[in-house]
Design a protein around this motif. Structure first.
Motif, mmCIF file in Angstrom:
data_model
loop_
_atom_site.group_PDB
_atom_site.id
_atom_site.type_symbol
_atom_site.label_atom_id
_atom_site.label_comp_id
_atom_site.label_asym_id
_atom_site.label_seq_id
_atom_site.Cartn_x
_atom_site.Cartn_y
_atom_site.Cartn_z
ATOM 1 N N TRP A 326 17.227 4.029 6.789
ATOM 2 C CA TRP A 326 17.761 3.807 8.155
ATOM 3 C C TRP A 326 18.490 2.532 8.229
ATOM 4 O O TRP A 326 19.592 2.221 8.456
ATOM 5 C CB TRP A 326 16.761 3.869 9.151
ATOM 6 C CG TRP A 326 17.204 3.399 10.620
ATOM 7 C CD1 TRP A 326 17.359 2.035 11.166
ATOM 8 C CD2 TRP A 326 17.669 4.334 11.582
ATOM 9 N NE1 TRP A 326 17.769 2.427 12.461
ATOM 10 C CE2 TRP A 326 17.998 3.603 12.629
ATOM 11 C CE3 TRP A 326 18.039 5.645 11.449
ATOM 12 C CZ2 TRP A 326 18.687 4.236 13.842
ATOM 13 C CZ3 TRP A 326 18.663 6.207 12.512
ATOM 14 C CH2 TRP A 326 18.860 5.595 13.537
ATOM 15 N N ASN A 327 18.069 1.230 7.535
ATOM 16 C CA ASN A 327 18.633 0.113 7.619
ATOM 17 C C ASN A 327 19.839 -0.106 6.860
ATOM 18 O O ASN A 327 21.000 -0.755 6.775
ATOM 19 C CB ASN A 327 17.685 -1.055 7.071
ATOM 20 C CG ASN A 327 16.443 -1.334 8.169
ATOM 21 O OD1 ASN A 327 16.553 -1.001 9.196
ATOM 22 N ND2 ASN A 327 15.142 -1.665 7.384
ATOM 23 N N GLN A 328 19.900 0.670 5.665
ATOM 24 C CA GLN A 328 21.189 0.790 4.795
ATOM 25 C C GLN A 328 22.236 1.365 5.496
ATOM 26 O O GLN A 328 23.504 1.029 5.346
ATOM 27 C CB GLN A 328 20.841 1.375 3.513
ATOM 28 C CG GLN A 328 20.169 0.689 2.404
ATOM 29 C CD GLN A 328 19.709 1.402 1.200
ATOM 30 O OE1 GLN A 328 19.886 2.600 1.314
ATOM 31 N NE2 GLN A 328 19.299 0.731 0.332
ATOM 32 N N GLY A 329 21.850 2.435 6.532
ATOM 33 C CA GLY A 329 22.882 2.972 7.376
ATOM 34 C C GLY A 329 24.044 3.998 6.634
ATOM 35 O O GLY A 329 23.675 4.394 5.637
ATOM 36 N N GLY A 330 25.113 3.831 7.171
ATOM 37 C CA GLY A 330 26.326 4.825 6.551
ATOM 38 C C GLY A 330 25.822 6.351 7.066
ATOM 39 O O GLY A 330 26.465 7.314 6.362
ATOM 40 N N LEU A 331 25.218 6.331 7.899
ATOM 41 C CA LEU A 331 24.610 7.600 8.499
ATOM 42 C C LEU A 331 25.534 8.005 9.404
ATOM 43 O O LEU A 331 25.947 7.471 10.655
ATOM 44 C CB LEU A 331 23.333 7.565 8.945
ATOM 45 C CG LEU A 331 22.211 7.286 7.746
ATOM 46 C CD1 LEU A 331 20.716 7.121 8.488
ATOM 47 C CD2 LEU A 331 22.188 7.930 6.674
ATOM 48 N N THR A 332 25.851 9.353 9.885
ATOM 49 C CA THR A 332 26.512 10.086 10.715
ATOM 50 C C THR A 332 25.512 11.291 11.206
ATOM 51 O O THR A 332 25.272 12.221 10.581
ATOM 52 C CB THR A 332 27.870 10.704 10.262
ATOM 53 O OG1 THR A 332 28.581 9.753 9.863
ATOM 54 C CG2 THR A 332 28.574 11.363 11.533
#
Length: 765
Positions: A326-332
């Protein structure tokens, strides 16, 4: 990431100089950095490594943290969340001016030297010796990139960040070795691309794309020469050269970059002169991070999505692994939220309950047969100011909600479903007196029995003294007769009811076990609106219960690759027979058509539902559904302090609040908007034989039923008082309000399920 090169001890230039001096004496050839000789130095100083050769051969490069985008079911953006605001872009999507500007000011010989620039080090030594201080650095872009990787790997841990930036020979040597590796493996263009994506540009912007959006509200590929020079100048000290807070200093730094670009031949002197005359041209976009920025009032839905991601094992076996992704992100993340339903929910909430009211409202909509959460909203917005909250009033405590609220008579259909599944006929008649003691004993799970205390028996009564049986199931449900439902649960036992509740996904909001006490028939166990909406969706889908879901898909971008992650799936199982569900649908249609929920009706569109008003009017509910949507609306004081008598809600005064009066109209307007343009579907109903109970005058005067709290219209439907009528509410037609003639024994509401313990004023035997 720190705003400037910081740390104790010697500066990077001084460390490089010290390292260079020692290396030269040791015979190291810095052009090729033939550093096995460095190992012979021992490097035993505090903070150094034991040997250059003992360093790991490969640098650990974590995925760059990026922003995560949360979308609704139609692909519209709800919010962006991130630990670091970054959008990774390829070098082809970065303005050539930006590429030249960063190289010119940070490492003008970038394309000529290897991992370490010997000329640059010597030049820095000479310049600093002349000035008697540290006026010029010597780190190459490659070395700076490596240091940024160390910082990225440290994340938000201040101790690890300090270690990643500490000014020691050990860290410098580690940086140098990895710089050699990076030069050999990546090449110049990839190093430049990685550097532009990882470095910090101030104002919470990491990477050149985020920086371009932050300062100029444009993409990095569209930066002109003076804009590129400004961003390139910020890197050395984001706090000192922050153009938002110090335009003059930022302008001076920009012009320095422009002069440097002209000096190395990237632009002409005339171009530089023209660019230096131009204003900064800032078009700042404020950082938009987190669920507090969500559109359509979907902050709490956004927060629920985050909770799902952090708690569901499908996204990682441990809490730490899920948090790292979650913290690394880059999610859609594409969610189940239907924008039409969400807009309708928020519009209805805003029309009926103000955020400054003494009480609040929360509502959820679920799609029957799929478990998809279509909408989630509340009157107190997501935030930190007055009349705002971070508590999601729609969900269980484990998912960011509160302790829940007693659902009152909205629990009664679950009791009826359990009875029908147990073989009880739909026209079952009970004596249903106005007032009675709880029947005793009552069977419970595990061969236990609940026994009323003979010395101080727990009692209950109906809302109005006119409500005297016998009643059958249809009329008792429409009128929400308490004594009927207590006789019902006493007849079939408590265990079938708690078992049915479990099959329908009905659990306490605080996670505690449902107690084995007959008072659960009156809705005494605290639950969340999402739980109740999802439970009633089981009726709408003809007995199939589907666990609620909020996420449709997740794509994760790491570097240049995008992968799809597995997401939680709704699990559907049969909670009751189709005939039982159809019978409940028939009963609850009657509640809306000619019972306590008439004000929640949807006109020509078939609907069904149930009202509920709880203990001393601390909460009121309407939970209802059509074949294609189920929704729950709760109104009350989250702190459980303000009783809803003599109160103003949404600018309207109420003597007493009932489930059919305030929650009912909220539900009606919400569902009308959510269903607009959707197909009109009909329920599968059943014929319930008439039990032909004796006639009772229930149209006027004391025999009437109150509809919504004013007691003026006797025959127009009435709602429930304390936990569905345990304490008298408002009589229809001007009748006298009954005065309870009983006390509530300690432990009556919650009870205990252990043998011999007290519960519901009774005990188990």
């Amino acid at each position: 990431m720190p705003n400037k090169r910081s740390g104790g001890g010697l500066s990077p230039t001084q460390q490089a100089a010290k390292f260079l001096g020692v290396s030269v004496l040791a015979g190291a050839v810095l052009a090729g950095i033939a550093l096995p000789a460095v190992g012979a130095l021992g490097l035993a100083a505090k903070g150094s490594v034991e040997s250059f050769d003992e360093l790991p051969a490969n640098m650990k490069t974590p995925p760059l943290s990026q922003r995560t985008t949360i979308l609704d079911a139609d692909g519209g953006q709800i919010a962006t969340v991130y630990s670091r605001d970054r959008t990774v872009v390829p070098l082809k999507d970065v303005s050539p001016y930006m590429q030249k500007a960063i190289v010119a000011i940070e490492d003008s010989r970038f394309y000529q030297h290897g991992a370490v620039d010997l000329k640059g080090v010597l030049r820095a030594l000479n310049k600093n010796a002349q000035t008697g201080g540290v006026s010029e650095g010597a780190s190459t872009l490659t070395q700076q990139y490596v240091k940024n990787v160390f910082v990225e790997e440290a994340g938000d841990d201040p101790t690890k960040v300090a270690q990643a930036t500490q000014q020691t020979i050990g860290r410098k040597i580690r940086e140098l070795k990895y710089a050699i590796q990076v030069e050999e493996e990546l090449g110049k263009k990839k190093i430049l691309e990685n550097y532009l994506n990882i470095t910090f540009f101030g104002q919470q912007a990491y990477g050149v794309e985020a920086a371009a959006q932050r300062y100029f509200s444009k993409s990095a590929k569209d930066l002109n020469v003076q804009e590129a020079a400004l961003l390139a100048g910020i890197v050395q000290s984001p706090s000192r050269y922050d153009p938002v807070n110090d335009e003059a200093e930022a302008t001076k730094r920009r012009n320095t970059v422009l002069r440097r670009m002209a000096a190395v031949g990237d632009i002409s002197r005339a171009q530089a002169a023209d660019a230096m005359k131009a204003p900064l041209g800032l078009k700042v976009s404020k950082p938009k991070n987190g669920c507090i920025t969500a559109v359509k009032g979907a902050g709490f839905f956004c927060d629920y999505v985050r909770e799902v991601f952090l708690t569901d094992p499908v996204f990682g076996k441990t809490k730490e692994k899920r948090a790292k992704i979650w913290n690394q992100g880059g999610l859609t993340i594409r969610t189940t939220m239907d924008p039409q339903s969400q807009n309708a929910a928020q519009r209805s909430i805003k029309d009926h309950v103000y955020k400054s009211d003494e009480v609040a409202t929360a509502a959820s909509i679920v799609q029957p047969g799929t478990g998809k959460i279509l909408a989630m909203g509340q009157s107190r917005p997501y935030g930190f100011k007055k009349n705002e909250t971070q508590i999601n009033l729609s969900v269980d405590q484990s998912m960011g909600g509160g302790m829940g609220y007693q659902p009152g008579s909205t629990f009664k259909p679950i009791v009826a479903a359990a009875a029908l599944e147990d073989g009880m006929p739909a026209n079952k008649v009970y004596s249903s007196p106005y007032r009675m003691a709880y029947p005793s004993p009552v069977s419970a799970c595990d061969d236990k029995r609940w026994v009323n205390d003979p010395n101080n028996p727990a009692k209950l009564q109906n809302e109005n003294s006119s409500e005297v049986g016998p009643y059958d199931m249809r009329e008792a449900t429409a009128k929400s007769v308490n004594t009927y439902y207590v006789q019902m649960i006493s007849d079939i036992g408590i265990c079938p009811v708690t078992t049915m509740a479990k099959k329908m996904g009905v659990v306490r909001a605080d996670g505690d076990k449902m107690p084995q006490v007959p008072s659960i028939a009156l809705g005494t166990q605290e639950m969340s609106p999402l739980t109740m909406a999802n439970a009633y969706a089981t009726f709408a889908s003809r007995g199939m219960h589907c666990t609620p879901i909020a996420i449709e898909s997740v794509n994760r971008r790491v570097g240049d690759k995008t992968t799809s992650l597995e997401v939680p799936k709704s699990t559907c199982s049969r909670a009751m027979s189709e005939n039982t569900a159809d019978t409940i649908n028939t009963l609850l249609k009657g509640v809306v058509e000619d019972g306590t929920g008439t004000k929640a009706g949807l006109g020509s569109r078939p609907s069904a539902g149930k009202t509920g008003t709880t203990d001393e009017r601390y909460a009121a509910w309407f939970v209802g559904y059509t074949p294609n949507m189920a929704g729950a609306v709760w109104v009350g004081d989250p702190a459980h302090k303000r009783k809803m008598s003599g109160i103003t809600i949404g600018g309207r005064s109420y003597g007493k609040v009932f489930g059919g009066e305030v929650p009912g109209p909220i539900w009606r307007d919400m569902m009308s908007g959510a269903l607009e343009g959707k197909p009109v579907e009909n329920f599968n109903t059943v014929h319930i034989p008439d039990s032909k109970p004796r006639d009772r005058g229930d149209g006027d005067g004391d025999g009437g039923r109150d509809d919504g709290g004013n007691g003026d219209n006797g025959g127009d439907g009435r709602d429930d008082g304390f936990i569905g009528g345990l304490v008298g509410g408002n009589n229809g037609g001007g009748g006298d309000e009954p005065t309870p003639s009983f006390s509530i024994p300690e432990g009556f509401i919650r009870g205990q399920s252990n043998g011999g313990g007290n519960g519901n004023g009774g005990r188990f035997g």
